[in-house]
Design an enzyme around this catalytic site. Structure first.
Site, PDB file in Angstrom:
ATOM      1  N   GLU A 200     -14.551-100.946 -63.829  1.00 28.04           N
ATOM      2  CA  GLU A 200     -14.979-101.015 -62.434  1.00 28.04           C
ATOM      3  C   GLU A 200     -14.141-100.123 -61.520  1.00 28.04           C
ATOM      4  O   GLU A 200     -14.681 -99.458 -60.620  1.00 28.04           O
ATOM      5  CB  GLU A 200     -14.912-102.468 -61.932  1.00 28.04           C
ATOM      6  CG  GLU A 200     -15.955-103.399 -62.529  1.00 28.04           C
ATOM      7  CD  GLU A 200     -15.541-104.022 -63.844  1.00 28.04           C
ATOM      8  OE1 GLU A 200     -16.300-104.861 -64.383  1.00 28.04           O
ATOM      9  OE2 GLU A 200     -14.457-103.659 -64.350  1.00 28.04           O
ATOM     10  N   GLU A 315     -35.044-101.302 -58.700  1.00 32.68           N
ATOM     11  CA  GLU A 315     -35.866-100.878 -59.837  1.00 32.68           C
ATOM     12  C   GLU A 315     -36.204-102.110 -60.649  1.00 32.68           C
ATOM     13  O   GLU A 315     -35.320-102.885 -61.034  1.00 32.68           O
ATOM     14  CB  GLU A 315     -35.130 -99.858 -60.714  1.00 32.68           C
ATOM     15  CG  GLU A 315     -35.941 -99.425 -61.941  1.00 32.68           C
ATOM     16  CD  GLU A 315     -35.171 -98.519 -62.888  1.00 32.68           C
ATOM     17  OE1 GLU A 315     -34.464 -97.610 -62.392  1.00 32.68           O
ATOM     18  OE2 GLU A 315     -35.271 -98.723 -64.129  1.00 32.68           O
TER      19      GLU A 315
END
Length: 532
Positions: A200, A315
C-alpha cells in the site's frame, strides 16, 4: 388482529418497507427509514474499456451515432446522459505514439487475453473520440501500471495530459483516474506489473507522484482545470475489497493527503465467466446472490463514510473475464441488471458504471460489426433502460429507493419515493423460464410459462395504476426484448426507440382500498406507477 394492524398499533410501520402477510405485500406510502438518500444524477452510467473507446464513440469524422442514440435514450429517462468512465485493464497497457496516424494500435496476446490487446499504443486522434457524444461527461484513465515505474510509461503520462485536458475542457470532464485495479498489479493473471513486495505504501507513493505530475501538466496547458471544483480523481479503483492491497489500509496511510479524491471507486463482479457452478438461476437471477455480491462493498462504504466522499462502483458487470455466452448476454442477465442496480441504489451506492467493450459477452451493445459479433443492442441494455425508467428524472426529482424484502430469493421488489411519497414499485420475478427446451436447443418449450399473482397494499386510496413490463420470451432469450413495448434495436432505427405493435402496452390495474394486484410471468419484471 392482522400483523399489519398490530404493527400499526405499536406505531412502528414507518420503520418498515414491507411485511409479507400471505400474498399481501405491505408497502409504506411515505419514505421509510431504510430508504436510500436522494439518488444523484446519472445513476445509470457506463465504463468503457480504454482500448475500445474509439469503437464505441467513433471520431470527429465518423462519430458512432448508434452509441449516442442509446445514451440519449437513457438520458431522456433519467434526466442526464450516462457518465462515461474510459478505463479498464487496457488503460494500464496504453503507451503514447505521437506519430501514430490512427487512434489505437492494439495487439492481442492470446496467452494473456483473447478479449483485449495487452500491447497498446494510442495516437493523437484517440482523443477525438471525446468529441462525438454531445452533453456527456467523462473520466479519463491514465496509465499507472506502466507509468508508475517505467520511463516510457511516465513519458506517456506527461504527453497525454495536455491532449486529454484539451479534449475534455468546457465541461466534459467528470474526474480523472490514475491506474486500474492496482490491488492486482503484483498478482494479475494477465501478467504482473509489480513485484511480490508491492504494498500500500509503495502504491500511495507512486499514485501521489503521478497525480501531482498531472496537476503540474494541467497548470501549464489547461490552468482552468486545476481549481478544486474542476480537478479531482475517482480512486483507488481497486478490483475488490480484499485483494493484495487493502482499501482501508490504503486510505489510512494517506492516499487522499492532497484532498483531491472526489469519488471513492471500487470494482465488483458477481462471479467469473468460467467458474464452476455459475448459472443464470443460481448466480444472476437470484436476489440472495446479488445481496452477497456487494456485501463487502457496502461494508467498505460504511467504513469510509466518515470521509464524506461518495462511494461508487466505477466498474462492474455480471461475470468477470468479459462475461459468458448464453448467460451474460441473455434476458436473464437483463433481469439481473435491474435487481443489481436497484439494490445498489437502495443501499447507498451513488452510481453504477456497467463495464463493456467490443465483443464482450456482457456488453449492453455491440458498437460495430466485427468478425465475432454483429452490431446491435443486447439484452443487458434493456435492463439499463428499465432501471432508468424506474428511477425517473434524477436531475429534477428527489428520488429515494427502498428494497422491499421478500421471502423468496428468486423474487425482488423495490419502491421509489419522490419528495417523500410513493411513486413506483418494481417487481422482478426471477424464476427461470426457458423458451426453448432446456435453454440449449431450438425446440420451443412445450411447458406453459408460469405466472405469479402479487398483491401490494399501499394505504387506502382508490384509483388506477399504470403497468410497464420488461419482457422477452424467456430467460434464455438473446433477442426480442422489450421495455413497455419499446424496442431499441439497431436494425429498427439505429437504437432510437420504436414502439412495437405486437406487444401489449397501456396496461392498467385497479387500486381498491389501497390494494393493487398484478400478474407477473416467470422471468420478467414489472413496474407499477402510482399517480401522474
Amino acid at each position: 388482529m392482522t400483523k399489519s394492524l398490530m404493527l400499526a398499533a405499536l406505531g412502528i410501520t414507518a420503520q418498515l418497507i414491507s411485511i409479507v402477510n400471505g400474498a399481501l405485500i405491505i408497502v409504506n406510502t411515505t419514505t421509510p427509514t431504510n430508504a436510500s438518500a436522494v439518488i444523484p444524477e446519472a445513476f445509470v452510467s457506463y465504463s468503457i474499456e480504454f482500448a475500445f473507446f474509439p469503437d464505441f464513440a467513433g471520431n470527429s469524422t465518423f462519430p458512432n451515432t448508434f452509441s449516442d442514440n442509446l445514451l440519449n435514450n437513457l438520458g431522456a429517462l433519467q434526466g442526464t446522459k450516462p457518465y462515461i468512465r474510459v478505463g479498464g485493464n487496457t488503460q494500464d497497457y496504453a503507451l503514447y505514439n505521437a506519430s501514430l496516424s490512427f487512434a489505437i494500435n492494439g495487439t492481442i496476446n492470446p496467452a494473456r487475453s483473447t478479449d483485449y490487446p495487452t500491447t497498446v499504443f494510442i495516437g493523437p486522434s484517440f482523443f477525438e473520440s471525446y468529441s462525438t457524444w454531445p452533453n456527456t461527461k467523462y473520466s479519463h484513465g491514465f496509465n499507472l501500471g506502466l507509468g508508475g515505474n517505467n520511463s516510457i510509461g511516465w513519458e506517456t503520462l506527461l504527453d497525454t495530459v495536455p491532449l486529454a485536458c484539451k479534449a475534455l475542457e468546457g465541461g466534459k470532464l467528470l474526474w480523472w483516474e490514475y491506474g486500474n485495479e492496482p490491488d492486482l498489479y503484483s498478482t494479475s493473471s494477465q501478467g504482473p506489473v509489480r513485484p511480490p513486495t508491492w504494498d500500500e505504501l509503495t502504491y500511495i507513493s507512486q499514485w501521489l507522484n503521478g497525480t501531482r505530475a498531472v496537476k503540474n501538466q494541467l497548470a501549464e496547458t489547461c490552468p482552468d482545470m486545476t481549481s478544486d471544483t474542476e480537478y479531482g480523481y475517482l480512486a483507488p479503483s481497486f478490483a475488490g475489497t480484499n485483494n493484495h492491497l487493502k482499501p482501508i489500509t490504503t486510505w489510512n496511510n494517506g492516499l487522499d493527503v492532497d484532498n483531491d479524491i472526489k469519488l471513492i471507486s471500487s470494482h465488483n463482479y458477481i462471479g467469473g465467466a468460467t467458474q464452476p457452478g455459475v448459472s443464470l438461476q443460481h448466480t444472476l437471477m437470484n436476489h440472495t446472490s446479488t445481496v452477497l455480491s456487494i456485501a463487502s462493498q457496502l461494508s467498505l462504504a460504511s467504513q469510509l463514510s466518515s470521509t464524506e466522499i461518495p462511494f461508487i462502483l466505477g466498474e462492474t458487470n455480471s461475470l468477470y473475464n468479459e462475461g459468458a455466452p448464453g448467460l451474460s448476454n441473455s434476458f436473464g442477465a437483463a433481469l439481473w441488471v435491474v435487481d443489481f442496480n436497484l439494490y445498489c441504489a437502495a443501499t447507498g451506492i451513488h452510481r453504477v458504471h456497467m463495464h463493456q467493450g467490443t465483443d464482450y459477452r456482457y456488453a449492453s451493445w455491440q458498437p460495430l460489426k466485427t468478425e465475432k459479433t454483429s452490431i446491435g443492442t443486447k439484452s443487458p441494455y434493456y435492463g439499463n433502460i428499465a432501471v432508468a425508467a424506474f428511477l425517473g428524472n434524477l436531475s429534477t426529482d428527489n428520488v429515494q429507493i427502498a428494497n422491499i424484502q421478500l421471502e423468496n430469493e428468486l423474487e425482488a421488489a423495490y419502491a421509489a419515493y419522490v419528495d417523500g411519497n410513493l411513486k413506483k414499485i418494481a417487481l422482478i420475478n426471477m424464476h427461470a423460464y426457458n423458451y426453448t427446451v432446456n435453454g440449449t436447443t431450438d425446440i420451443p418449450n412445450p411447458i406453459a410459462r408460469p405466472s405469479t399473482e402479487y398483491q401490494f397494499s399501499v394505504g387506502n386510496e382508490n384509483g388506477t395504476v399504470c403497468i410497464q413490463r420488461l419482457y422477452a420470451n424467456g430467460s434464455d432469450a438473446i433477442t426480442g426484448v422489450t421495455w413497455d413495448g419499446w424496442s431499441y434495436n439497431w436494425e429498427l432505427d439505429e437504437g432510437r426507440p420504436v414502439r412495437l405493435t405486437n406487444v401489449t402496452i397501456g396496461e392498467t390495474a385497479t387500486l381498491s382500498d389501497g390494494v393493487v394486484t398484478v400478474q407477473v410471468e416467470d422471468s420478467s419484471a414489472v413496474v407499477l406507477n402510482f399517480g401522474t
